[in-house]
Every structure is written in structure tokens, then in C-alpha cells.
Design a protein around this motif. Structure first.
Motif, PDB file in Angstrom:
ATOM      1  N   ASP A  23      36.869  43.452  58.663  1.00  0.00           N
ATOM      2  CA  ASP A  23      36.805  42.049  58.262  1.00  0.00           C
ATOM      3  C   ASP A  23      38.203  41.571  57.884  1.00  0.00           C
ATOM      4  O   ASP A  23      39.189  42.305  58.037  1.00  0.00           O
ATOM      5  CB  ASP A  23      35.800  41.844  57.123  1.00  0.00           C
ATOM      6  CG  ASP A  23      36.205  42.547  55.826  1.00  0.00           C
ATOM      7  OD1 ASP A  23      37.362  42.999  55.701  1.00  0.00           O
ATOM      8  OD2 ASP A  23      35.352  42.646  54.923  1.00  0.00           O
ATOM      9  N   GLY A  24      38.299  40.353  57.367  1.00  0.00           N
ATOM     10  CA  GLY A  24      39.603  39.779  57.073  1.00  0.00           C
ATOM     11  C   GLY A  24      40.366  40.503  55.984  1.00  0.00           C
ATOM     12  O   GLY A  24      41.592  40.356  55.878  1.00  0.00           O
ATOM     13  N   HIS A  65      48.037  39.157  60.740  1.00  0.00           N
ATOM     14  CA  HIS A  65      47.341  38.031  60.090  1.00  0.00           C
ATOM     15  C   HIS A  65      47.724  36.686  60.696  1.00  0.00           C
ATOM     16  O   HIS A  65      46.981  35.711  60.551  1.00  0.00           O
ATOM     17  CB  HIS A  65      47.628  38.043  58.584  1.00  0.00           C
ATOM     18  CG  HIS A  65      46.969  39.178  57.861  1.00  0.00           C
ATOM     19  ND1 HIS A  65      45.672  39.111  57.402  1.00  0.00           N
ATOM     20  CD2 HIS A  65      47.415  40.417  57.547  1.00  0.00           C
ATOM     21  CE1 HIS A  65      45.353  40.256  56.820  1.00  0.00           C
ATOM     22  NE2 HIS A  65      46.389  41.068  56.888  1.00  0.00           N
ATOM     23  N   GLU A  66      48.860  36.640  61.354  1.00  0.00           N
ATOM     24  CA  GLU A  66      49.277  35.392  62.000  1.00  0.00           C
ATOM     25  C   GLU A  66      48.887  35.363  63.479  1.00  0.00           C
ATOM     26  O   GLU A  66      48.896  34.288  64.104  1.00  0.00           O
ATOM     27  CB  GLU A  66      50.803  35.218  61.888  1.00  0.00           C
ATOM     28  CG  GLU A  66      51.325  35.027  60.462  1.00  0.00           C
ATOM     29  CD  GLU A  66      51.342  36.320  59.662  1.00  0.00           C
ATOM     30  OE1 GLU A  66      51.099  36.270  58.454  1.00  0.00           O
ATOM     31  OE2 GLU A  66      51.586  37.397  60.271  1.00  0.00           O
ATOM     32  N   ALA A  67      48.541  36.518  64.028  1.00  0.00           N
ATOM     33  CA  ALA A  67      48.288  36.607  65.471  1.00  0.00           C
ATOM     34  C   ALA A  67      47.051  35.815  65.873  1.00  0.00           C
ATOM     35  O   ALA A  67      46.030  35.812  65.182  1.00  0.00           O
ATOM     36  CB  ALA A  67      48.120  38.072  65.878  1.00  0.00           C
ATOM     37  N   THR A  68      47.145  35.122  67.011  1.00  0.00           N
ATOM     38  CA  THR A  68      45.993  34.419  67.595  1.00  0.00           C
ATOM     39  C   THR A  68      45.610  35.033  68.934  1.00  0.00           C
ATOM     40  O   THR A  68      44.584  34.671  69.512  1.00  0.00           O
ATOM     41  CB  THR A  68      46.313  32.927  67.789  1.00  0.00           C
ATOM     42  OG1 THR A  68      47.483  32.804  68.613  1.00  0.00           O
ATOM     43  CG2 THR A  68      46.565  32.248  66.443  1.00  0.00           C
ATOM     44  N   GLU A  69      46.433  35.958  69.444  1.00  0.00           N
ATOM     45  CA  GLU A  69      46.182  36.665  70.691  1.00  0.00           C
ATOM     46  C   GLU A  69      46.283  38.168  70.420  1.00  0.00           C
ATOM     47  O   GLU A  69      46.841  38.592  69.403  1.00  0.00           O
ATOM     48  CB  GLU A  69      47.206  36.255  71.765  1.00  0.00           C
ATOM     49  CG  GLU A  69      47.222  34.771  72.100  1.00  0.00           C
ATOM     50  CD  GLU A  69      45.951  34.332  72.819  1.00  0.00           C
ATOM     51  OE1 GLU A  69      45.294  35.210  73.444  1.00  0.00           O
ATOM     52  OE2 GLU A  69      45.620  33.125  72.768  1.00  0.00           O
ATOM     53  N   PRO A  70      45.772  38.995  71.334  1.00  0.00           N
ATOM     54  CA  PRO A  70      45.901  40.447  71.141  1.00  0.00           C
ATOM     55  C   PRO A  70      47.349  40.859  70.917  1.00  0.00           C
ATOM     56  O   PRO A  70      48.279  40.290  71.504  1.00  0.00           O
ATOM     57  CB  PRO A  70      45.343  41.018  72.443  1.00  0.00           C
ATOM     58  CG  PRO A  70      44.350  39.989  72.897  1.00  0.00           C
ATOM     59  CD  PRO A  70      44.972  38.679  72.530  1.00  0.00           C
ATOM     60  N   LEU A  71      47.530  41.835  70.065  1.00  0.00           N
ATOM     61  CA  LEU A  71      48.865  42.223  69.616  1.00  0.00           C
ATOM     62  C   LEU A  71      48.983  43.744  69.642  1.00  0.00           C
ATOM     63  O   LEU A  71      48.075  44.456  69.197  1.00  0.00           O
ATOM     64  CB  LEU A  71      49.080  41.696  68.182  1.00  0.00           C
ATOM     65  CG  LEU A  71      50.348  42.099  67.448  1.00  0.00           C
ATOM     66  CD1 LEU A  71      51.547  41.354  68.047  1.00  0.00           C
ATOM     67  CD2 LEU A  71      50.219  41.763  65.951  1.00  0.00           C
ATOM     68  N   ARG A  72      50.101  44.248  70.193  1.00  0.00           N
ATOM     69  CA  ARG A  72      50.370  45.680  70.127  1.00  0.00           C
ATOM     70  C   ARG A  72      51.130  45.961  68.822  1.00  0.00           C
ATOM     71  O   ARG A  72      52.136  45.324  68.530  1.00  0.00           O
ATOM     72  CB  ARG A  72      51.210  46.132  71.321  1.00  0.00           C
ATOM     73  CG  ARG A  72      50.473  46.069  72.647  1.00  0.00           C
ATOM     74  CD  ARG A  72      51.323  46.648  73.772  1.00  0.00           C
ATOM     75  NE  ARG A  72      50.677  46.464  75.069  1.00  0.00           N
ATOM     76  CZ  ARG A  72      49.826  47.323  75.610  1.00  0.00           C
ATOM     77  NH1 ARG A  72      49.529  48.448  74.956  1.00  0.00           N
ATOM     78  NH2 ARG A  72      49.273  47.083  76.780  1.00  0.00           N
TER      79      ARG A  72
END
Length: 388
Positions: A23-24, A65-72
Motif C-alpha cells: 500500500d502507500g 513516490h513521485e513516479a507515475t510510470e513503471p520505474l527501475r
């Protein structure tokens, strides 16, 4: 509504990769069968249901926490962390969680990452619905427990019909007050977290709780209170008062008022220790409704002057021990002659006669009332020894 676990299992099956959903707050919500690469962080997360603070700080710095797309995210061998793919789970821009894949042996392909991202909206909607349901249930419980303590009608039925408390079961209330008082927000949150954790451990006793500005309340089904468990769970030194059990939830307020009074008494009478039951408070039960200003006039004069403290302490022990001079001398480690001298000084200064039963009763009750009002705080007794 679609079940989170079902979504997670289906996605893991399609990608042929294990995954984990948080969760968040980065608490584990669901995870698939872990049949792929496993690092210490994944193992810890599954066993403890959350990650450690240093791992959370590392991943926050990586931008999850800032990502809006998948992140490595990179690996961190010193933390036992392998490289990962993080798929943020958001609903209308609101961050609700994170979908995690360990990105090794072999690394995830772009089509695989896209497939994982396609599942994010469904996960987000499900998490959003669950958070709303949880918040609503929590708010209704808070209102119902508050209603119980205020004797509002039907508050008990609300909890019983919601399955939060068994119908027909007795209820026992314990109240915890922070040592030294205090009501700041940090302290309140500390007690809230402690009680939530305690409720999980006491689940079979159907616990309910409420944190007020200066004390915490725990209700349990049955006749047992859990004072020691509260001391261990609350994360701050507390004094715990315990009310007598009541036969039904509708009578919770009676047990609560006793528990509250017991907690107030032990804050002023250290001899009771860290916990006390209302039923064991002795004379302090009867004094709860007596105005603290109604003291023996002679004793009131002694209370106003600090140099008379040893006389007051001697008098209280003498009255507590029913005038047994030998026992009083032993308790105070005081020679019998010195004891009699102090008692005579009490009689002179307070203008009283300790041979008079009504005077002794009035003095004794006045000392207890003075304790409750804070006007009289005796020093700790010395270790018992044989009188000389």
C-alpha cells in the motif's frame, strides 16, 4: 468487487514472475507464490508485512513516490536489496500503492512491464474501495465506542450487528493514562499504534479501543483485563485502571467510569503500582464522589505546612495499621518512643484525640481525600526492618 489476491495471482501467472503489492505506506497487502529470485528485503517484507525504514528511505530516494510510470530501482547489496521494477498504483493521481518485481534472472522486458502497468488501474480501484470501506468501518466503530462511553442508546447494537462484539458477552474496560499526564499529538499517535497492534494479538477477545486526549480505552469481551499487555504495547509509560466486568456491552460506561477513576487513583497513590482494579481500591472507591475540601479541620492545618509531613506520614501508617504500635514502628523503622512522641504532636497540633474512634475515622478519610486532591504526597517508605 475483484479480490486483490486474485488479481496478483493472475498477473504473476501471466508474467511467470513472482510479485508483491504494497500500500502507500509500503505495508504488504498481497503477494504471489515466490518461486523466483528472493532477496533479504522480499523475505523480510513477507514475514513482517512491511519493509525496514532504511529500505523505505532508499526507495523513496529512488523516486517511487513521485513516479507515475513503471520505474527501475537499483540494487543495494548493503541492504540485501536486488534491482526491482516498481509499478506505481494510483487512482485519479492519488498514490495508493506499489507493485514490485525483482528484476533479475532474466530482467523484465518492456512488454512484460507494460502488461504489469495495465493491471495497475484495476489494482488502484480495488485498493481505493478497500481504503474507503476501512475508513468508513473505522469511523463507525469510533462513533459507536464513543457512544457507549457516553451512554448513547443503540451504540451497543451498532457494534454487535457489525460483528465487532459478540452478542450476550460480558465486557471489561481498561483505561491507560500516560505517566505524568500529557496530551500531545505524538503521544496520542503512539498509543493509537500500540492499541491497534494489541488488538491484532487479542483478536479472539473481540477488542475495541478509543484514544482520547489524555487517556486510552480498551474494551474486551469477557471478564479479564489485559493490563500487562497494555503496558507492553503502548510504547510509553502508562498507569492502567481496570473497571469491574459488566454483563453486557450496553453497560460499558459503568466499567469505563470505574477504570478511569482507578487510573486517577493510582496516579496519586503510588502504592497501587502500575495497574489497579476498581474492586481493589478499598476506601478510595467510596471517596470518589466526596468533595476534596471536606477535611478534618485540624488535619487541614497540618497539610498547609511542609514541616509537618513526617507527622502526617506517621499518622497515616498508624491509622492504616489499626493503631498497632509495634507494626507501625517496624514499618517506619522508628523507635516506639519516637512514634508515641509524633502521635502526641499530631493530637496537639490538630486538636484531636486519637483515642476517639470517630476522630480516627475522620482523620483517616481526610488523609485519603488529601491524597486524591494532591495536597498530600507521602514519601516512599523505607525498607521494612525490625523495630529497635
Amino acid at each position: 468487487m475483484v479480490d486483490l489476491q486474485r488479481i496478483v495471482d493472475d498477473l504473476a501467472l501471466r508474467l511467470e514472475r513472482p510479485l508483491l503489492l504494497e500500500d502507500g505506506r509500503q505495508r504488504v497487502v498481497a503477494y504471489s507464490e515466490q518461486d523466483g529470485p528472493m532477496d533479504d528485503v522480499r523475505r523480510h517484507s513477507i514475514l513482517r508485512r512491511h519493509t525496514t525504514p532504511d529500505v523505505r528511505d532508499f526507495l523513496r530516494a529512488a523516486g517511487i513516490h513521485e513516479a507515475t510510470e513503471p520505474l527501475r530501482t537499483p540494487g543495494a547489496p548493503e541492504l540485501g536489496l536486488l534491482p526491482r521494477i516498481c509499478v506505481p498504483v494510483r487512482h485519479d493521481g492519488l498514490p495508493l500503492g506499489f507493485l514490485w518485481f525483482i528484476d533479475t534472472a532474466p530482467a523484465m522486458t518492456e512488454p512484460e512491464i507494460a502488461t504489469a502497468a495495465e493491471a495497475a488501474p484495476t489494482l488502484a480501484l480495488t485498493l481505493f474501495h478497500e481504503s474507503l470501506a476501512s475508513e468508513l468501518a473505522s469511523r463507525r466503530e469510533l462513533e459507536a465506542v464513543t457512544g457507549l462511553l457516553l451512554r448513547e442508546p443503540d451504540a451497543d447494537r451498532t457494534l454487535i450487528e457489525a460483528g465487532a462484539f459478540p452478542d450476550g458477552a460480558p465486557v471489561t474496560v481498561a483505561v491507560a493514562r500516560p505517566v505524568g499526564g500529557g496530551s500531545d499529538e505524538t503521544l496520542r499517535l503512539t498509543m493509537e499504534r500500540g492499541l491497534l497492534a494489541l488488538r491484532r494479538r487479542l483478536a479472539r477477545h473481540h477488542p475495541l479501543h478509543l484514544v482520547r486526549y489524555d487517556h486510552a480505552v480498551l474494551l474486551t469481551a469477557g471478564t479479564r483485563a489485559f493490563a500487562e499487555e497494555m503496558h507492553a504495547a503502548l510504547g510509553t509509560p502508562v498507569l492502567v485502571g481496570i473497571g469491574s466486568p459488566r454483563p453486557s456491552l450496553s453497560l460499558t460506561a459503568e466499567s469505563y467510569e470505574e477504570a478511569l477513576h482507578a487510573a486517577e487513583v493510582i496516579a496519586k497513590v503510588p502504592e497501587f503500582g502500575r495497574s489497579a482494579e476498581w474492586s481493589r481500591l478499598g476506601a478510595y472507591r467510596m471517596l470518589s464522589g466526596v468533595p476534596h475540601g471536606n477535611l478534618h479541620p485540624g488535619l487541614a492545618r497540618l497539610l498547609d505546612e511542609a514541616q509537618h509531613q513526617p507527622l502526617l506520614e506517621t499518622l497515616e501508617i498508624y491509622l492504616d495499621l489499626a493503631g498497632n504500635a509495634q507494626a507501625v514502628s517496624r514499618r517506619l523503622r522508628l523507635h516506639r518512643t519516637s512514634l508515641y512522641y509524633r502521635l502526641r504532636r499530631v493530637e496537639e497540633l490538630a486538636e484531636t484525640d486519637l483515642r476517639d474512634g470517630e476522630e480516627r475515622l475522620s482523620l483517616h478519610l481526610s488523609l485519603k481525600l488529601a491524597r486524591l486532591s494532591g495536597r498530600y504526597r507521602p514519601s516512599p517508605l523505607p525498607a521494612e526492618a525490625e523495630s529497635t
